[in-house]
Design an enzyme around this catalytic site. Structure first.
Site, mmCIF file in Angstrom:
data_model
loop_
_atom_site.group_PDB
_atom_site.id
_atom_site.type_symbol
_atom_site.label_atom_id
_atom_site.label_comp_id
_atom_site.label_asym_id
_atom_site.label_seq_id
_atom_site.Cartn_x
_atom_site.Cartn_y
_atom_site.Cartn_z
ATOM 1 N N SER A 198 0.841 -1.193 0.000
ATOM 2 C CA SER A 198 0.000 0.000 0.000
ATOM 3 C C SER A 198 0.876 1.241 0.000
ATOM 4 C CB SER A 198 -0.912 0.003 1.229
ATOM 5 O OG SER A 198 -0.137 0.188 2.408
ATOM 6 N N ASP A 213 -0.952 -1.741 -4.069
ATOM 7 C CA ASP A 213 -2.303 -2.045 -3.610
ATOM 8 C C ASP A 213 -3.070 -0.754 -3.395
ATOM 9 O OD1 ASP A 213 -4.393 -3.666 -2.774
ATOM 10 O OD2 ASP A 213 -3.689 -3.761 -0.693
ATOM 11 N N HIS A 272 -12.423 -5.130 4.073
ATOM 12 C CA HIS A 272 -11.059 -5.009 4.577
ATOM 13 C C HIS A 272 -11.089 -5.058 6.103
ATOM 14 C CE1 HIS A 272 -10.318 -2.706 0.635
ATOM 15 N NE2 HIS A 272 -9.644 -3.834 0.539
ATOM 16 N N VAL A 290 -4.770 -11.030 1.213
ATOM 17 C CA VAL A 290 -4.749 -11.316 2.654
ATOM 18 C C VAL A 290 -3.733 -10.392 3.313
ATOM 19 C CG1 VAL A 290 -4.265 -13.029 4.441
ATOM 20 C CG2 VAL A 290 -5.404 -13.731 2.320
#
Length: 288
Positions: free
Chosen positions: A50, A85, A183, A235
């Site tokens: 991220s 991400d 999430h 995940v």
């Protein structure tokens, strides 16, 4: 083995009815554990990063260098993709590509469909020119992951006709269609929209689907989602939970412990165990 894009690994996974896991990198121990797990399971793997995690670890270039260094150090022979991400903008996707990411996600799901298509197409044009794969999102996946927060009122299922339009107009390599996953930890029982999932899978011309929020979804539901076209399952939360518990258990048993290697080592082992279990669940073990 050099880093690769997600395109071929996901197309193969969909054709052979299994899924490749995206496991997020949060620090050095996560990176070590995920790459070790992939090599031990002989599984292709997607290292998700991220924007917030990249900042924490020192930036996009540092993360790429770290992954490459561990691939060499551990003699990793399985396919590894490094994937942005929930890229928040065209600019962040381009920065990741320039840094050496082999795959990016442009998350335009908060925009109207036309704007989502336009920004996704811009990213695809740049990424595909250098062999980088692209993931897009439609609908709103609820919950919180890193900087991304979508409350229950904003969460929305993807509309099949819009999924078809986005895929056809952008040429993306895979699609994250919001279909009931969240999430972070689930507040209740997961409720995936399998009817809509099946419809979208039939409408988008063979493009692999992506299941976000893979933590806490029952194995049978995951396998059903794979049958309905999901070739990538994300995940992160489960690895974070198990690693944090390992730290708590270690320090509870050794309250005077202060050497980070003595409590982060068990955390790394817990992450690796979690990731290996998910690879087995998704069917990607021994597929490299």
């Amino acid at each position: 083995m050099p880093l690769v894009s997600m395109k071929e690994m996901l197309e193969t996974a969909k054709a052979e009815n299994y899924a490749v896991g995206q496991f997020n990198l949060n620090n050095m121990e996560f990176t070590q554990a995920i790459l070790q797990a992939a090599e031990e399971e002989k599984s292709p793997v997607i290292c998700g990063v991220s924007e917030g995690a990249a900042r924490y670890m020192g930036g996009f270039e540092f993360v790429v260098d770290m992954v490459k260094a561990y691939i060499k150090a551990y003699n990793v022979t399985v396919p590894v993709a490094i994937h942005l991400d929930h890229g928040s903008s065209f600019e962040s996707c381009v920065q990741a590509i320039k840094a050496g990411f082999t795959s990016v996600m442009i998350d335009g799901s908060h925009h109207p469909l036309e704007e989502n298509i336009a920004i996704t197409k811009r990213v695809v044009d740049v990424a595909h020119s250098v062999g980088v794969s692209v993931e897009a999102e439609l609908g709103r996946v609820g919950g919180q992951e890193d900087d991304l927060i979508v409350d229950d009122a904003e969460a929305a299922y993807a509309i099949p006709s819009e999924c078809k339009e986005l895929v056809e107009q952008t040429g993306v390599d895979c699609l994250a269609a919001a279909l009931g996953s969240v999430h972070g930890p689930y507040k209740g029982e997961p409720n995936l929209g399998f009817d809509r999932m099946e419809e979208i899978n039939q409408m988008i011309g063979g493009i692999p689907l992506v299941l976000h929020g893979g933590t806490g979804i029952p194995t049978d539901d995951v396998k059903k989602a794979i049958r309905f076209g999901h070739a990538k399952v994300n995940v992160n939360t489960e690895s974070q939970i198990t690693s944090a518990q390992a730290v708590r258990d270690t320090l509870a048993a050794q309250p005077e412990q202060y050497d980070p290697r003595k409590y982060l080592g068990p955390a790394r082992d817990a992450i690796k165990t979690t990731v290996k279990g998910k690879m087995q669940e998704f069917g990607s073990s021994n597929k490299a």
